[in-house]
Structures are given as C-alpha cells and as structure tokens.
Design an enzyme around this catalytic site. Sequence first.
Site, PDB file in Angstrom:
ATOM      1  N   PRO C 107      -9.599 -43.985 -15.175  1.00 61.81           N
ATOM      2  CA  PRO C 107     -10.624 -43.332 -15.990  1.00 61.81           C
ATOM      3  C   PRO C 107     -10.098 -42.822 -17.329  1.00 61.81           C
ATOM      4  O   PRO C 107      -8.985 -42.315 -17.399  1.00 61.81           O
ATOM      5  CB  PRO C 107     -11.077 -42.152 -15.128  1.00 61.81           C
ATOM      6  CG  PRO C 107     -10.456 -42.316 -13.801  1.00 61.81           C
ATOM      7  CD  PRO C 107      -9.427 -43.375 -13.866  1.00 61.81           C
ATOM      8  N   GLY C 109      -9.662 -40.202 -20.013  1.00 56.48           N
ATOM      9  CA  GLY C 109      -9.680 -38.748 -19.924  1.00 56.48           C
ATOM     10  C   GLY C 109      -9.080 -38.261 -18.627  1.00 56.48           C
ATOM     11  O   GLY C 109      -9.217 -37.114 -18.255  1.00 56.48           O
ATOM     12  N   CYS C 110      -8.410 -39.164 -17.916  1.00 58.53           N
ATOM     13  CA  CYS C 110      -7.765 -38.804 -16.661  1.00 58.53           C
ATOM     14  C   CYS C 110      -6.336 -38.398 -16.983  1.00 58.53           C
ATOM     15  O   CYS C 110      -5.547 -39.216 -17.408  1.00 58.53           O
ATOM     16  CB  CYS C 110      -7.774 -40.011 -15.729  1.00 58.53           C
ATOM     17  SG  CYS C 110      -7.146 -39.649 -14.098  1.00 58.53           S
ATOM     18  N   ILE C 111      -6.052 -37.104 -16.804  1.00 56.88           N
ATOM     19  CA  ILE C 111      -4.732 -36.645 -17.279  1.00 56.88           C
ATOM     20  C   ILE C 111      -3.823 -36.301 -16.088  1.00 56.88           C
ATOM     21  O   ILE C 111      -4.285 -35.850 -15.066  1.00 56.88           O
ATOM     22  CB  ILE C 111      -4.868 -35.407 -18.185  1.00 56.88           C
ATOM     23  CG1 ILE C 111      -6.197 -35.495 -18.950  1.00 56.88           C
ATOM     24  CG2 ILE C 111      -3.744 -35.376 -19.203  1.00 56.88           C
ATOM     25  CD1 ILE C 111      -6.884 -34.203 -19.110  1.00 56.88           C
TER      26      ILE C 111
END
Lengths: 121, 98, 111
Positions: C107, C109-111
């Site tokens: 995804p 914005g998957c940090i």
Amino acid sequence: MSDAKKFMFVNRKAPYGTIYALESLEVVLITAAFDQDVSLAFLDDGVYQLKKGQQTKGIETKNFSPAYRALEDYDVEKLYVEKEAMDARGLTEEDFIVDVTVLSRAEMGKLMDEQDVVLSF
Amino acid sequence: MLHIINQSPLNSSTLDTCLNTASGGDILLIEDAVYAATKGNAAEAKLRAANGKFKVHVLMPDLEARGLGDRMMDGISAVDYGGFVELVANSKNCQSWL
Amino acid sequence: MPNIEVAGKSYETDEEGYLVNLADWNTDVANYMAQTENITMTDQHWEVVNFLREYFEEYQIAPAVRVLTKAIGKKLGAEKGNSEYLYGLFPYGPGKQACKIAGLPKPTGCI
C-alpha cells in the site's frame, strides 16, 4: 488536530510527460497518514492531471488519475484549481475527475501565503 | 524536414522557437506537446496560423492518455506509432527539439 | 527478480514477495501467498481480499490501513471496519498481508 500544520502541494506539471505528477500524488497519500491539514493546488499544466477520461493503454503507462478520487478516503478534500490556468487550456470544471474549488491567481497566492509548508512539484 | 516536439506549449518555448525558426515541413507533436493541438488551448491559434507553412501531426496514443482524444483541433492529422515511423522514414531529415 | 512456483506455473514477485503483474493473480496464487504468511484463508479473509481487489480496480491504489479500515466499515459494517477485526485476520498488518494475498502492490503510505 490542533497542532496540525497546513501543508500545500503545488502541482504545475502535466501527467506522463514527467514523473512529477505521480510523485506528488504518492507523497500526498503518505502525508495523509500524519493527520495534517493538506491542500492540493493545481496551477499551469498541473490542471491537466485532473482531466477526465485518461486512457493510457496506448503509451503503456499506468493511468493514475483514478487515485485522485480516493483522496476523499484519505481525508484530503481541499483541491484548488487556478482559473487562469484552466481557461488557457480550454478546460472547465466539468472536465475534472473530482470536485475542485476554482480560485483566481490572486486568491491562490493568498492561500499559499497562509500555509506552514509548501511543497512544489 | 520533420520537427518532433515533446514539450507542453504553455510550459516551454520549444513550439514557439520551432514555429519561428523552421522554414516548413512536418511537425509531429508527441508526449506533452500534444496539448498544443487541443481545442481551447492558448496555443491553438499559433498552430492554426502555422498550418499552411507546416503540416502538423499529433501522436494519438499520447493525446488519448491525457484524456483529450476527443478535443483535437481541426486541420491536424492524427497518427499512431506506425504513422510516426512512416513520417520519419519519409522525411529527408529530422529534428527532435529539446 | 525471484519467482514463485504455484500449481506448476511460475509467477514473478518482487524482493518482498509481492506479485509483480497484477494480471497474474488467481486463487491458487492467493492461497500460496497466504500460506507463506501463515494464514489459512476463510470466507472472512476472502471478503477483505476481494474488497481490496475491487478498491484497486476502482482507484488504482492499494489503500493505507486507516483508509482500508474506514472503507470496509462503510461497506461491510462497523463490526468489520475496525483494526481489531482486521488484525485478527491478518496479524502482521491487513495492509501488507492482505494486499500481498490480493496480488496488489504494497500500500501507498504504508510505513
């Protein structure tokens, strides 16, 4: 939200010809995770990013324009288009894939002034 | 001579310089330059004025990618990748403006 | 790039095990991916995976966890639109694991 900063992303490039539009969109989606007050401004050729009906099969590139419609899910709801830029390109509000607020160049400048952080793409 | 342009007319002076410098021949608009050939774009009049001196072509896959396949101005020829190759093959020489 | 072998066919994946070509996806691949994540697929798992695939079809992005949670709540009801439920199904992150099983990229914005 009280300590949220006002972030503005300024988009001035057409999609596909350069990578800026896509890069900006990705940074916006990432920034949205941090609960900031995010605005997107579309100036100059940047207004072309929002044009409806993009079909990229022929150039074998991913059409990323549907993602602008997901911005709402990311709580990014402030989208501003510069009127002068829109007019010079023969576009109207009906040409855009999402709802936007149309601002004059002067209004856009004022809004830019009010930001804590402005990122230019 | 074939002139190939890939920059948006409202973001770069390339199209202007080409129209002012070149003595005639074919112009092929590709990538972001295809915006020049859309109805209502500020460059439309310039392109219209140049239309006798030059024959102007637009690469359709690039115009369609940008959602403007149905906005091409009149008096311009639409080409696909095959047409692009043909233009190059049939031209004595060719300049890709940067 | 590493390949995976599923039911006699070879599929290209990236270094983190995500499917490279979205169009390669099928239920065999999904089950294989789930196995590598130690997940046994149930109807509840499939519901989330199918939801993700529909979301990607519509918006061309894999939603961040927060967005996924909210969107699932809207479509499947509040009892499913919460992190407890989703992490119960996908313990190492509904974004990461469910996206991998759904054949989507990691995804944004998957940090």
